[in-house]
Design a protein around this motif. Structure first.
Motif, mmCIF file in Angstrom:
data_model
loop_
_atom_site.group_PDB
_atom_site.id
_atom_site.type_symbol
_atom_site.label_atom_id
_atom_site.label_comp_id
_atom_site.label_asym_id
_atom_site.label_seq_id
_atom_site.Cartn_x
_atom_site.Cartn_y
_atom_site.Cartn_z
ATOM 1 N N ARG A 1 0.852 -1.192 0.000
ATOM 2 C CA ARG A 1 0.000 0.000 0.000
ATOM 3 C C ARG A 1 0.883 1.236 0.000
ATOM 4 O O ARG A 1 1.889 1.285 0.685
ATOM 5 N N ALA A 2 0.480 2.270 -0.726
ATOM 6 C CA ALA A 2 1.290 3.501 -0.802
ATOM 7 C C ALA A 2 0.405 4.733 -0.641
ATOM 8 O O ALA A 2 -0.755 4.734 -1.054
ATOM 9 N N CYS A 3 0.980 5.775 -0.063
ATOM 10 C CA CYS A 3 0.266 7.055 0.006
ATOM 11 C C CYS A 3 0.348 7.714 -1.375
ATOM 12 O O CYS A 3 1.115 7.295 -2.239
ATOM 13 N N ASP A 4 -0.438 8.760 -1.568
ATOM 14 C CA ASP A 4 -0.513 9.398 -2.880
ATOM 15 C C ASP A 4 0.773 10.101 -3.280
ATOM 16 O O ASP A 4 1.189 10.023 -4.438
ATOM 17 N N ALA A 5 1.397 10.793 -2.346
ATOM 18 C CA ALA A 5 2.587 11.575 -2.717
ATOM 19 C C ALA A 5 3.547 11.724 -1.545
ATOM 20 O O ALA A 5 3.134 11.735 -0.385
ATOM 21 N N VAL A 6 4.819 11.831 -1.907
ATOM 22 C CA VAL A 6 5.871 12.180 -0.960
ATOM 23 C C VAL A 6 6.529 13.427 -1.532
ATOM 24 O O VAL A 6 7.060 13.408 -2.639
ATOM 25 N N VAL A 7 6.450 14.520 -0.770
ATOM 26 C CA VAL A 7 6.928 15.820 -1.232
ATOM 27 C C VAL A 7 8.244 16.158 -0.531
ATOM 28 O O VAL A 7 8.363 15.996 0.679
ATOM 29 N N PHE A 8 9.189 16.643 -1.303
ATOM 30 C CA PHE A 8 10.481 17.102 -0.776
ATOM 31 C C PHE A 8 10.537 18.611 -0.998
ATOM 32 O O PHE A 8 10.403 19.075 -2.132
ATOM 33 N N CYS A 9 10.726 19.374 0.082
ATOM 34 C CA CYS A 9 10.757 20.827 -0.039
ATOM 35 C C CYS A 9 11.620 21.443 1.063
ATOM 36 O O CYS A 9 11.939 20.779 2.055
ATOM 37 N N VAL A 10 11.978 22.704 0.866
ATOM 38 C CA VAL A 10 12.766 23.447 1.844
ATOM 39 C C VAL A 10 12.013 24.727 2.169
ATOM 40 O O VAL A 10 11.625 25.477 1.274
ATOM 41 N N VAL A 11 11.784 24.967 3.467
ATOM 42 C CA VAL A 11 11.056 26.153 3.935
ATOM 43 C C VAL A 11 11.967 26.938 4.869
ATOM 44 O O VAL A 11 12.367 26.412 5.910
ATOM 45 N N SER A 12 12.300 28.159 4.478
ATOM 46 C CA SER A 12 13.175 29.021 5.289
ATOM 47 C C SER A 12 14.441 28.291 5.734
ATOM 48 O O SER A 12 14.829 28.345 6.895
ATOM 49 N N GLY A 13 15.023 27.556 4.805
ATOM 50 C CA GLY A 13 16.265 26.838 5.091
ATOM 51 C C GLY A 13 16.093 25.516 5.822
ATOM 52 O O GLY A 13 17.072 24.831 6.101
#
Length: 185
Positions: free
Chosen positions: A72-84
């Motif tokens: 089973r898998a979730c819909d998305a895995v997001v990679f991001c940077v917020v204020s460093g």
């Protein structure tokens, strides 16, 4: 942190992820019976990307039994940077009220996948996502929610698969990343 995002672009199949456009990232549910189709995360940064994990298939499909919950898998895995600060967001969209056990399994599998991905990044690119903060969110159709109230503004403790934050939202809703993370706008 940007180096990690660049390494991900080098190793991930370009058909299995989407990059932010104008600092926006739209997460879409492709299941044909879904009535809750997408959300857009605003102010996510130019370098952010979302792996469409549920479209990838489990890496061990040819090794492990097919009926196991590990597939089973979730819909998305997001990679991001917020204020460093680097973040990994594991996201699931649900048309109906979420089943906690089902969502937990999906997020546990995302957690395992991220550990595997970290091993690949360390081995082949001398980069790591181990120290990146992980957050787990379930977005579900607010029109079908008995608890039609706005999401929490305080930072929830949603840093494990078992403690995902459940948020009723409208189909196609715009969600600001900083608000999602409990940071000042």
């Amino acid at each position: 942190m940007i180096e990690v995002l660049q390494a991900l672009v080098q190793i991930l199949n370009p058909k299995k992820y989407v990059q932010s456009l104008d600092s926006k990232l739209t997460i879409t549910e492709k299941h044909r019976q879904a009535t809750f189709r997408n959300i857009t995360i605003q102010s996510i940064g130019k370098e952010a990307l979302a792996l469409k994990l549920d479209e990838c298939g489990f890496p061990g499909n040819k090794i492990f039994v097919e009926q196991h919950a590990m597939h089973r898998a979730c819909d998305a895995v997001v990679f991001c940077v917020v204020s460093g600060e680097p973040y990994i967001l594991c996201l699931e969209l649900k048309s109906s009220g979420p089943n906690r056990n089902e969502v937990k399994q999906q997020f546990q599998n995302a957690h395992c996948f991220l550990n595997y991905l970290d091993s690949l990044l360390v081995t082949y690119h001398n980069q790591s996502i181990k120290s990146w903060s992980r957050r787990y969110f379930v977005f579900h159709d607010a029109t079908k929610s008995l608890l039609n109230k706005p999401p929490l503004i305080d930072m929830p403790h949603n840093d494990t698969p078992e403690s995902a934050q459940v948020m009723p939202v409208q189909n196609g809703e715009n969600i600001y990343l900083r608000k999602l993370l409990g940071k000042p706008l």
